[in-house]
Motif scaffolding. Structure first.
Motif, mmCIF file in Angstrom:
data_model
loop_
_atom_site.group_PDB
_atom_site.id
_atom_site.type_symbol
_atom_site.label_atom_id
_atom_site.label_comp_id
_atom_site.label_asym_id
_atom_site.label_seq_id
_atom_site.Cartn_x
_atom_site.Cartn_y
_atom_site.Cartn_z
ATOM 1 N N SER A 96 0.806 -1.219 0.000
ATOM 2 C CA SER A 96 0.000 0.000 0.000
ATOM 3 C C SER A 96 0.842 1.274 0.000
ATOM 4 O O SER A 96 0.317 2.373 -0.087
ATOM 5 N N LEU A 97 2.147 1.099 0.087
ATOM 6 C CA LEU A 97 3.008 2.283 0.155
ATOM 7 C C LEU A 97 3.578 2.683 -1.206
ATOM 8 O O LEU A 97 4.216 1.895 -1.888
ATOM 9 N N HIS A 98 3.399 3.937 -1.557
ATOM 10 C CA HIS A 98 3.921 4.441 -2.825
ATOM 11 C C HIS A 98 3.827 5.956 -2.838
ATOM 12 O O HIS A 98 3.154 6.552 -1.992
ATOM 13 N N GLY A 99 4.543 6.557 -3.772
ATOM 14 C CA GLY A 99 4.432 7.999 -3.944
ATOM 15 C C GLY A 99 3.365 8.274 -4.983
ATOM 16 O O GLY A 99 2.499 7.422 -5.207
ATOM 17 N N SER A 100 3.434 9.409 -5.633
ATOM 18 C CA SER A 100 2.394 9.696 -6.613
ATOM 19 C C SER A 100 2.634 8.915 -7.913
ATOM 20 O O SER A 100 1.696 8.535 -8.590
ATOM 21 N N LYS A 101 3.915 8.655 -8.190
ATOM 22 C CA LYS A 101 4.212 7.871 -9.396
ATOM 23 C C LYS A 101 4.974 6.603 -9.044
ATOM 24 O O LYS A 101 4.706 5.541 -9.591
ATOM 25 N N ARG A 102 5.935 6.739 -8.147
ATOM 26 C CA ARG A 102 6.807 5.600 -7.854
ATOM 27 C C ARG A 102 6.204 4.601 -6.866
ATOM 28 O O ARG A 102 5.538 4.972 -5.915
ATOM 29 N N GLN A 103 6.504 3.354 -7.147
ATOM 30 C CA GLN A 103 6.206 2.283 -6.202
ATOM 31 C C GLN A 103 7.416 2.226 -5.278
ATOM 32 O O GLN A 103 8.547 2.253 -5.742
ATOM 33 N N TYR A 104 7.215 2.175 -3.961
ATOM 34 C CA TYR A 104 8.359 2.181 -3.055
ATOM 35 C C TYR A 104 8.913 0.795 -2.763
ATOM 36 O O TYR A 104 10.113 0.617 -2.606
ATOM 37 N N LEU A 105 8.049 -0.173 -2.645
ATOM 38 C CA LEU A 105 8.494 -1.538 -2.369
ATOM 39 C C LEU A 105 7.792 -2.518 -3.298
ATOM 40 O O LEU A 105 6.653 -2.287 -3.690
ATOM 41 N N ALA A 106 8.480 -3.598 -3.620
ATOM 42 C CA ALA A 106 7.882 -4.630 -4.465
ATOM 43 C C ALA A 106 8.693 -5.905 -4.346
ATOM 44 O O ALA A 106 9.791 -5.904 -3.793
ATOM 45 N N LYS A 107 8.145 -6.977 -4.853
ATOM 46 C CA LYS A 107 8.851 -8.256 -4.792
ATOM 47 C C LYS A 107 9.794 -8.462 -5.978
ATOM 48 O O LYS A 107 10.488 -9.461 -6.037
ATOM 49 N N ASP A 108 9.769 -7.547 -6.901
ATOM 50 C CA ASP A 108 10.727 -7.653 -7.997
ATOM 51 C C ASP A 108 11.290 -6.297 -8.373
ATOM 52 O O ASP A 108 10.632 -5.271 -8.292
#
Lengths: 167, 167
Positions: A96-108
């Motif tokens: 659920s965490l992200h900025g306006s464009k960027r994804q902050y965390l992910a599994k890849d």
DNA sequence: GAACTGATCGGGGGGATTATTT
DNA sequence: CCAAATAATCCCCCCGATCAGT
């Protein structure tokens, strides 16, 4: 109490570090690993003070953490501890965490790379996750705080982590 | 395999230090405790081989050393180990070592700085000495080899160190 | 001209600063 | 149009290969 399996040689090594008769494994290991007794042992003898997050106290005072002088290293270490504290909660907070464009965390790595122009993804050691690293210190702190908060970790603990963050 | 009991909190802490999926407890603990796999277990199965320089073997396989990915960090670590192995011999080797213009080691930063144009002296942790750092890898190796040789350390050991040098 | 030694300079990581979006 | 939030450029510094000098 938890049980772990270790090889014979390591067992002998640990046993050899006994400081007094009847000392238990936890006590020896805590001494060797240089982590404090913030948990059970202390509660027994001192005023009972709840410590809900022994894992973070341990990390914050460990040499693994304090030896790292760069923000990015401490950032990774903290995220790793948060994941290990509770993978399920971490997963929820992470997605659920992200900025306006960027994804902050992910599994890849890839989905982080494609969510911005220069995100510089970094693997979170001992974890299936990756984080963005091209941010200033304030944002790294925000990411940590945000995740901790989403995971339901107390304000007090969050403050402690925040304080320990700068080298 | 041996089984030991540790408290829940400590268990979490150790688990949190996992470096790769499926890593077992012995492996994590050995890394945290900075001990290698070359102890009893190995000697039991292989030909018993004398180890005259446990200090170096321990360092080379310790996580303190292998975690350091840069040549310069390993270089400093090695010099530190050499000093602590025998300060007197180290002192002799150190003072006699130099290039055509530059002094390679000294007890003060200044004399290294003034012996060349951009020597970039670095403190050798846990030691009264400083080293030049503005050199390529080959020269750093040469410095190590040269000191070890002057200190009377065996060829075999020197080779081991040399091999462990590159990340 | 070969071998050795010095130190310039290019590459890369980290993160403050600045540009851009909301 | 201004403020706040967010992105990402870009500068600084470290490292050490490469090239210049002996």
């Amino acid at each position: 109490m938890k049980t772990i399996e270790i090889d014979e040689e390591l067992y002998q090594f640990i046993a050899g570090q006994t400081k007094h008769i009847g000392e238990d494994a936890s006590s020896i290991l805590r001494r060797l690993l240089n982590i404090n007794q913030s948990g059970l042992a202390k509660q027994r003898t001192s005023v009972k003070k709840e410590n809900h997050y022994p894992l973070f106290n341990d990390l914050l005072t460990s040499s693994t953490f304090t030896n790292e002088k760069s923000i990015i290293s401490r950032f990774i270490l903290l995220l790793s501890a948060l994941y290990n504290y509770n993978p399920a909660l971490f997963a929820i907070a992470a997605t659920s965490l992200h900025g306006s464009k960027r994804q902050y965390l992910a599994k890849d790595k890839l989905s982080l790379e494609t969510s911005g122009k220069n995100t510089k993804p970094r693997e979170i050691t001992g974890t299936p996750y990756w984080v963005i690293s091209n941010t200033n210190t304030a944002r790294k702190m925000y990411i940590i705080e945000s995740i901790m908060s989403d995971m339901g970790i107390s304000e007090t603990m969050i403050n402690q982590v925040t304080n320990a963050f700068l080298p």
